[in-house]
Write an enzyme that holds these catalytic residues in place. Structure first.
Site: not given
Ligand code: CAA
Length: 286
Positions: A123, A144, A156, A194
């Site tokens: 990352s 990424h 990415e 990031n």
């Molecule tokens: N596998 C399968 N499905 C999943 C899952 C997984 N691991 N995690 C979540 N889901 C699905 C859920 O089943 C749900 O599906 P439906 O909406 O169709 O019912 C959907 O995703 C949403 O999940 P939740 O209802 O449990 O929760 P939410 O609405 O809060 O969504 C989230 C969760 C998708 C994580 C959302 O909050 C989100 O997009 N958050 C931001 C995530 C983000 O920014 N990620 C990038 C981080 S930076 C990175 O990763 C890079 C780095 O280098 C640090």
């Protein structure tokens, strides 16, 4: 170079959150996958996480039980890196430590065919420095993925100093074959995501530590105020506070004081409160 249409078997190094997510989406897209971690217990935990995640898609009727079973059948777990020897593409998603990644890439360079592209899910670490541990820096590229991998649409693609156009194209094409959309970044600290995300998270942590608002209000302010799915503290817990600290330290080292990790972020990591994965970060989890 082994082209995308010749890729049938994909190696994934690391069975943690990112590694098992990558293995899952590759298997669901029809690739045979070999997922390797250093301990059997880590491999098994990774396979369980894949099972749970695929079950969510089945519950939502986005996948059948038979498709889930087929995807699971396509994934072999191992603790032996040599088992990646017949892979046509490898994606590394081990811990974010340069020495460890360079050792893994030196070993992958030995065990895989010399025309195979080796991708890293790093990352923030330099693709160029990782690639220099191999005899094929032209075939090393950043791939990424975002967490949670099965849900997040974006990948990415990062080009190192010697990354060839062919390897870059393969990285885009492979991501698209997994149903993802891509953007490209040069090999600069933190790449696009990031570099911009970590200062945002750190500013959220500082705002909390300096008493600007309650943590819930900081997250509500950013979710309601700017339409992002998670505020900085909840997102930090989701990513893992140790990952955020590692990424922030790399950015701070390379880009200076404006990227200095927030004091409270380091204190939480020192206390072992790493976010959702340990049950406690800024919030508590069941
Ligand atoms: N596998 C399968 N499905 C999943 C899952 C997984 N691991 N995690 C979540 N889901 C699905 C859920 O089943 C749900 O599906 P439906 O909406 O169709 O019912 C959907 O995703 C949403 O999940 P939740 O209802 O449990 O929760 P939410 O609405 O809060 O969504 C989230 C969760 C998708 C994580 C959302 O909050 C989100 O997009 N958050 C931001 C995530 C983000 O920014 N990620 C990038 C981080 S930076 C990175 O990763 C890079 C780095 O280098 C640090």
């Amino acid at each position: 170079m082994r082209e995308l249409d010749e890729v049938e078997r994909v190696g994934v190094v690391g069975a943690g959150t990112m590694g098992n997510g990558i293995a899952q989406v590759a298997a669901a897209a029809g690739y045979d996958v070999v997922m390797r971690d250093i301990e059997t217990e880590f491999v098994e935990k990774g396979l369980d996480a894949i099972d749970d995640s695929l079950s969510r898609f089945v519950r939502k009727e986005e996948m059948t039980e038979a498709e889930k079973a087929d995807a699971l059948d396509r994934i072999a777990g191992t603790t032996d890196l040599a088992d990646l020897g017949d892979c046509d593409l490898v994606v590394e998603a081990a811990v974010e430590k340069m020495d460890i990644k360079r050792d893994i890439f030196a070993d992958l360079d030995e065990v895989t065919d010399e025309d195979v592209v080796l991708a890293t899910n790093t990352s923030t670490l330099s693709i160029t420095t990782i690639a220099a541990a191999t005899e094929r820096p032209d075939l090393v590229v950043g791939l990424h993925f975002m967490n949670p991998v099965p849900v997040m649409k974006g990948v990415e693609v990062v080009t190192g100093e010697h990354t060839s156009d062919g390897a870059t194209e393969l990285a885009h094409g492979f991501s698209e074959a997994l149903g993802k959309e891509t953007w490209e970044s040069d090999d600069k600290p933190g790449f696009v995501t990031n570099r911009i995300l970590m200062p945002w998270i750190n500013e959220g942590v500082r705002a909390f530590d300096e008493g600007v608002a309650a943590k819930e209000d900081i997250d509500r302010g950013m979710t309601l105020g700017t339409n992002v799915p998670m505020g900085p503290l909840e997102l930090a817990d989701h990513i893992g506070l140790d990952i955020c600290l590692d990424a922030s330290e790399t950015l701070h080292e390379e880009l200076g004081d404006r990227y200095k990790p927030a004091y409270l972020l380091r204190r939480k990591v020192d206390a072992g409160d790493l976010g959702k994965k340990t049950g406690r970060g800024f919030y508590e989890y069941e």
